[in-house]
Design an enzyme around this catalytic site. Structure first.
Site, PDB file in Angstrom:
ATOM      1  N   GLY A 123       0.832  -1.199   0.000  1.00 41.64           N
ATOM      2  CA  GLY A 123       0.000   0.000   0.000  1.00 41.64           C
ATOM      3  C   GLY A 123       0.862   1.242   0.000  1.00 41.64           C
ATOM      4  O   GLY A 123       2.084   1.160  -0.069  1.00 41.64           O
ATOM      5  N   ARG A 129       4.480   5.274   2.090  1.00 46.67           N
ATOM      6  CA  ARG A 129       5.065   6.606   2.290  1.00 46.67           C
ATOM      7  C   ARG A 129       4.504   7.592   1.275  1.00 46.67           C
ATOM      8  O   ARG A 129       5.077   8.661   1.063  1.00 46.67           O
ATOM      9  CB  ARG A 129       6.573   6.534   2.203  1.00 46.67           C
ATOM     10  CG  ARG A 129       7.079   5.903   0.923  1.00 46.67           C
ATOM     11  CD  ARG A 129       8.536   6.101   0.832  1.00 46.67           C
ATOM     12  NE  ARG A 129       9.098   5.269  -0.221  1.00 46.67           N
ATOM     13  CZ  ARG A 129      10.338   5.373  -0.610  1.00 46.67           C
ATOM     14  NH1 ARG A 129      11.133   6.242  -0.057  1.00 46.67           N
ATOM     15  NH2 ARG A 129      10.799   4.599  -1.566  1.00 46.67           N
ATOM     16  N   LYS A 183       5.070  11.844  -1.914  1.00 47.14           N
ATOM     17  CA  LYS A 183       5.864  10.647  -1.593  1.00 47.14           C
ATOM     18  C   LYS A 183       6.923  11.080  -0.586  1.00 47.14           C
ATOM     19  O   LYS A 183       7.693  12.007  -0.861  1.00 47.14           O
ATOM     20  CB  LYS A 183       6.508  10.110  -2.882  1.00 47.14           C
ATOM     21  CG  LYS A 183       7.228   8.789  -2.682  1.00 47.14           C
ATOM     22  CD  LYS A 183       7.517   8.148  -4.029  1.00 47.14           C
ATOM     23  CE  LYS A 183       8.346   6.896  -3.888  1.00 47.14           C
ATOM     24  NZ  LYS A 183       8.651   6.310  -5.200  1.00 47.14           N
ATOM     25  N   ASP A 222       9.678   3.944   7.506  1.00 45.33           N
ATOM     26  CA  ASP A 222       9.530   5.193   8.257  1.00 45.33           C
ATOM     27  C   ASP A 222       8.646   6.209   7.542  1.00 45.33           C
ATOM     28  O   ASP A 222       8.460   7.326   8.027  1.00 45.33           O
ATOM     29  CB  ASP A 222      10.911   5.805   8.544  1.00 45.33           C
ATOM     30  CG  ASP A 222      11.703   6.064   7.265  1.00 45.33           C
ATOM     31  OD1 ASP A 222      11.160   5.861   6.156  1.00 45.33           O
ATOM     32  OD2 ASP A 222      12.882   6.466   7.360  1.00 45.33           O
ATOM     33  N   GLY A 223       8.146   5.841   6.360  1.00 45.45           N
ATOM     34  CA  GLY A 223       7.269   6.754   5.637  1.00 45.45           C
ATOM     35  C   GLY A 223       7.995   7.903   4.951  1.00 45.45           C
ATOM     36  O   GLY A 223       7.372   8.787   4.374  1.00 45.45           O
ATOM     37  N   ARG A 253      -2.465   0.226  -9.477  1.00 43.65           N
ATOM     38  CA  ARG A 253      -1.484  -0.748  -9.952  1.00 43.65           C
ATOM     39  C   ARG A 253      -2.126  -2.118 -10.166  1.00 43.65           C
ATOM     40  O   ARG A 253      -3.224  -2.362  -9.664  1.00 43.65           O
ATOM     41  CB  ARG A 253      -0.397  -0.902  -8.871  1.00 43.65           C
ATOM     42  CG  ARG A 253       0.297   0.384  -8.552  1.00 43.65           C
ATOM     43  CD  ARG A 253       0.324   0.627  -7.042  1.00 43.65           C
ATOM     44  NE  ARG A 253       0.710   2.019  -6.752  1.00 43.65           N
ATOM     45  CZ  ARG A 253       1.951   2.451  -6.811  1.00 43.65           C
ATOM     46  NH1 ARG A 253       2.921   1.620  -7.052  1.00 43.65           N
ATOM     47  NH2 ARG A 253       2.226   3.723  -6.595  1.00 43.65           N
ATOM     48  N   ASP A 259       3.258  -4.605  -7.889  1.00 42.36           N
ATOM     49  CA  ASP A 259       2.783  -3.359  -7.263  1.00 42.36           C
ATOM     50  C   ASP A 259       3.421  -2.124  -7.889  1.00 42.36           C
ATOM     51  O   ASP A 259       3.069  -1.001  -7.540  1.00 42.36           O
ATOM     52  CB  ASP A 259       3.027  -3.384  -5.745  1.00 42.36           C
ATOM     53  CG  ASP A 259       4.486  -3.652  -5.402  1.00 42.36           C
ATOM     54  OD1 ASP A 259       4.997  -4.717  -5.796  1.00 42.36           O
ATOM     55  OD2 ASP A 259       5.106  -2.800  -4.766  1.00 42.36           O
ATOM     56  N   ASN A 260       4.365  -2.356  -8.808  1.00 43.17           N
ATOM     57  CA  ASN A 260       4.980  -1.225  -9.505  1.00 43.17           C
ATOM     58  C   ASN A 260       4.584  -1.195 -10.978  1.00 43.17           C
ATOM     59  O   ASN A 260       5.278  -0.612 -11.804  1.00 43.17           O
ATOM     60  CB  ASN A 260       6.506  -1.296  -9.374  1.00 43.17           C
ATOM     61  CG  ASN A 260       6.970  -1.027  -7.950  1.00 43.17           C
ATOM     62  OD1 ASN A 260       6.268  -0.378  -7.168  1.00 43.17           O
ATOM     63  ND2 ASN A 260       8.135  -1.519  -7.601  1.00 43.17           N
TER      64      ASN A 260
HETATM   65  P1  AMP Z   1       8.719  -0.010  -3.810  1.00 44.07           P
HETATM   66  O1  AMP Z   1       9.065  -1.350  -4.370  1.00 44.07           O
HETATM   67  O2  AMP Z   1       9.899   0.878  -3.525  1.00 44.07           O
HETATM   68  O3  AMP Z   1       7.743   0.700  -4.702  1.00 44.07           O
HETATM   69  O4  AMP Z   1       8.039  -0.210  -2.363  1.00 44.07           O
HETATM   70  C1  AMP Z   1       7.285  -1.332  -2.008  1.00 44.07           C
HETATM   71  C2  AMP Z   1       6.374  -1.034  -0.845  1.00 44.07           C
HETATM   72  O5  AMP Z   1       7.099  -0.601   0.299  1.00 44.07           O
HETATM   73  C3  AMP Z   1       5.340   0.038  -1.125  1.00 44.07           C
HETATM   74  O6  AMP Z   1       4.129  -0.367  -0.563  1.00 44.07           O
HETATM   75  C4  AMP Z   1       5.905   1.254  -0.429  1.00 44.07           C
HETATM   76  O7  AMP Z   1       4.894   2.134  -0.021  1.00 44.07           O
HETATM   77  C5  AMP Z   1       6.621   0.649   0.751  1.00 44.07           C
HETATM   78  N1  AMP Z   1       7.758   1.468   1.203  1.00 44.07           N
HETATM   79  C6  AMP Z   1       8.937   1.667   0.577  1.00 44.07           C
HETATM   80  N2  AMP Z   1       9.730   2.479   1.299  1.00 44.07           N
HETATM   81  C7  AMP Z   1       9.044   2.817   2.411  1.00 44.07           C
HETATM   82  C8  AMP Z   1       9.324   3.638   3.553  1.00 44.07           C
HETATM   83  N3  AMP Z   1      10.493   4.278   3.697  1.00 44.07           N
HETATM   84  N4  AMP Z   1       8.349   3.737   4.503  1.00 44.07           N
HETATM   85  C9  AMP Z   1       7.187   3.090   4.392  1.00 44.07           C
HETATM   86  N5  AMP Z   1       6.878   2.303   3.353  1.00 44.07           N
HETATM   87  C10 AMP Z   1       7.783   2.155   2.364  1.00 44.07           C
HETATM   88 MG    MG Z   2       6.215   0.794  -5.393  1.00 45.40          MG
END
Ligand code: AMP
Ligand code: MG
Length: 480
Positions: free
Chosen positions: A93, A96, A116, A128-129, A186, A250-251
């Site tokens: 989800g 961040r 973001k 950490d968001g 997505r 998810d991407n």
């Molecule tokens: P990504 O593959 O980078 O698109 O991230 C995969 C998942 O991890 C997504 O649901 C992002 O929202 C979550 N995510 C990535 N980095 C963070 C972060 N620093 N804090 C919270 N959620 C994260």
């Molecule tokens: Mg992603």
């Protein structure tokens, strides 16, 4: 219903009209100590109907750092799930990200405005968001670069430095990126409901996507259109030499454009085995695997949609995936060689790419050099020493004969082969100027170069070059 709000934006919160199972409504955390505008893109503002006079006001940095609410907005974090590196990852989800709201432009096109890095949400899991400056700059530039090369993508409105540090391998400056796209839905949105016993939500999501973005299509026609768009997108990526790096489901955009830039990379030397993501130990998302991975991701989507589109029908739809991708790639590669699609079969560019691979020649510079060689009938080509180069050049010249003078062909090539691409070392230079010297000037310069990558930019000629020795082997990982 639209209502006019901040900066002339015309809000129409369509996603928020879906049931509460789709998101968590919440404001941004608002805890950035010293928001500072680093850059903002007036053409992106114009696209969503935002008056760019706002950029200079103190509220702008506060709003787009998540410190102050966007007047007229309706903030929420979306829930989705997905397969990461081929394995079911469960619920993910907007961990961040935060959808501030949706607006309509002058053509009634819907746009998400999404932060973001603005703080934790119920979907943050262990994260950490936050986002770091380095990754925000890279995402900001990537949107400009892909658009400059004619490839569908999300766009970034602005970058706000937060004034606080974020802990990664080392502490790094924090940043909030605002991105816009018609939608951030997505493949993983569909998978979420299919894998969590909420199949009855899938038609709601399909109806939403189709009504807003593909009006009039049936479910099958939507899947077929998305498969076509995805195939064309990957054909584009392969032709421009772009590796996404994290093609998890998810991407993958449910509208078929490039989304979620992480450890992506553009080819410097041509290398089919290019792995841009330092964390991708198996090479799952290797450059030449991208077509197969996109197909795998579409299969995961078909699985999620099985209750709405029978498997045998979705598999029929996917049959055109590879032919569509190859046709797109073929026409782009032929254009790069200065020729119409029908001038030759694929052996022409296949053999050319093998010469580049063998000679480890720079992809972008080799194509520009080839045009220059045609124009001047002189000079040494970067791949000239590779076995078979002379033979290939003779064949190429033969094919060209029916399509114009060498000078005309060279001019056509220059319209399809950029001088500048977003090489990792350029992004790194810009990031270092910001991090070490608080200097946004190189970032602003690179933005304008990447927006017009076919032009000369005579004051930036060194930026055409492959990575200098002290930047070679620059690694980019998932952690950002
Ligand atoms: P990504 O593959 O980078 O698109 O991230 C995969 C998942 O991890 C997504 O649901 C992002 O929202 C979550 N995510 C990535 N980095 C963070 C972060 N620093 N804090 C919270 N959620 C994260
Ligand atoms: Mg992603």
């Amino acid at each position: 219903m639209t209502n006019t709000g901040y900066g002339g934006l015309r809000f129409d919160h369509r996603f928020a009209a879906l049931p509460a199972t789709f998101y968590t409504a919440m404001p941004a955390k608002g805890m950035m100590t010293k928001p500072k505008l680093l850059t903002a893109n007036p053409s992106v503002a114009a696209r969503i109907g935002l008056d760019s006079a706002c950029f200079a006001t103190p509220e702008f940095a506060e709003i787009f750092a998540g410190n102050a609410p966007l007047p007229g907005g309706k903030p929420l974090a979306m829930v989705y799930s997905g397969h990461q590196f081929g394995v079911w990852a469960g619920q993910l989800g907007d961990g961040r990200a935060l959808l501030l709201g949706q607006v309509r432009d002058a053509n009634q096109q819907l746009w998400d405005i999404q932060l973001k890095g603005s703080g934790r949400t119920p979907y943050s899991r262990m994260g950490d968001g936050r986002a770091v400056l380095r990754s925000c700059v890279r995402e900001y530039l990537a949107g400009i670069a892909l658009e400059g090369l004619g490839v569908p993508t999300t766009h970034a409105l602005c970058l706000i430095g937060t004034g606080s540090m974020v802990q990664r391998e080392t502490p790094e400056p924090g940043c909030v990126l605002t991105r816009i796209a018609p939608s951030h839905i997505r493949f993983g949105h569909f998978e979420h409901f299919a894998h969590h016993g909420m199949r009855n939500q899938i038609p709601l999501l399909l109806d939403h996507v189709i009504n807003e973005y593909f009006p009039g299509l049936s479910y099958r026609e939507y899947l077929s259109t998305l498969a076509t768009r995805t195939a064309e997108l990957i054909g584009d990526w392969q032709a421009i030499g772009f590796a996404h790096g994290v093609m998890n489901t998810d991407n993958m955009s449910a509208l078929g454009f490039t989304i979620d830039y992480g450890p992506y990379g553009f080819l410097d030397r041509f290398d089919l085995g290019f792995i841009c993501n330092h964390s991708d130990h198996q090479g799952r998302y290797r450059f030449d695997c991208q077509p197969e991975i996109a197909h795998w991701n579409l299969l995961a989507l078909c699985t999620a949609l099985q209750s709405m589109i029978p498997w045998s029908e979705s598999q029929d739809i996917l049959k055109s995936f590879y032919p569509t991708l190859i046709a797109r790639y073929h026409s782009r590669m032929m254009a790069k060689l200065g020729l119409p699609s029908e001038a030759s079969d694929r052996t022409l560019w296949q053999d050319f790419l093998m010469l580049l691979q063998e000679s480890q020649a720079d992809y972008t510079l080799s194509l520009r050099a080839l045009a220059e060689w045609l124009r001047t009938q002189a000079g040494k080509l970067p791949f000239a020493h590779a076995e078979g180069a002379e033979q290939w050049l003779a064949t190429y010249r033969d094919v060209l004969k029916g399509y114009g003078t060498p000078v005309q062909i060279a001019e056509a090539m220059d319209r399809h082969n950029p001088q500048y691409i977003l090489r990792n070392w350029l992004a790194e230079e810009v990031i270092r100027a910001l991090e070490d010297h608080d200097d946004p000037a190189p970032l602003h310069k690179l933005e304008s170069v990447l927006a017009q990558p076919f032009n000369d930019h005579s004051d930036c000629l060194p930026w055409r070059a492959p990575p200098p020795a002290h930047y070679s082997g620059l690694a980019v990982s998932c952690s950002s």
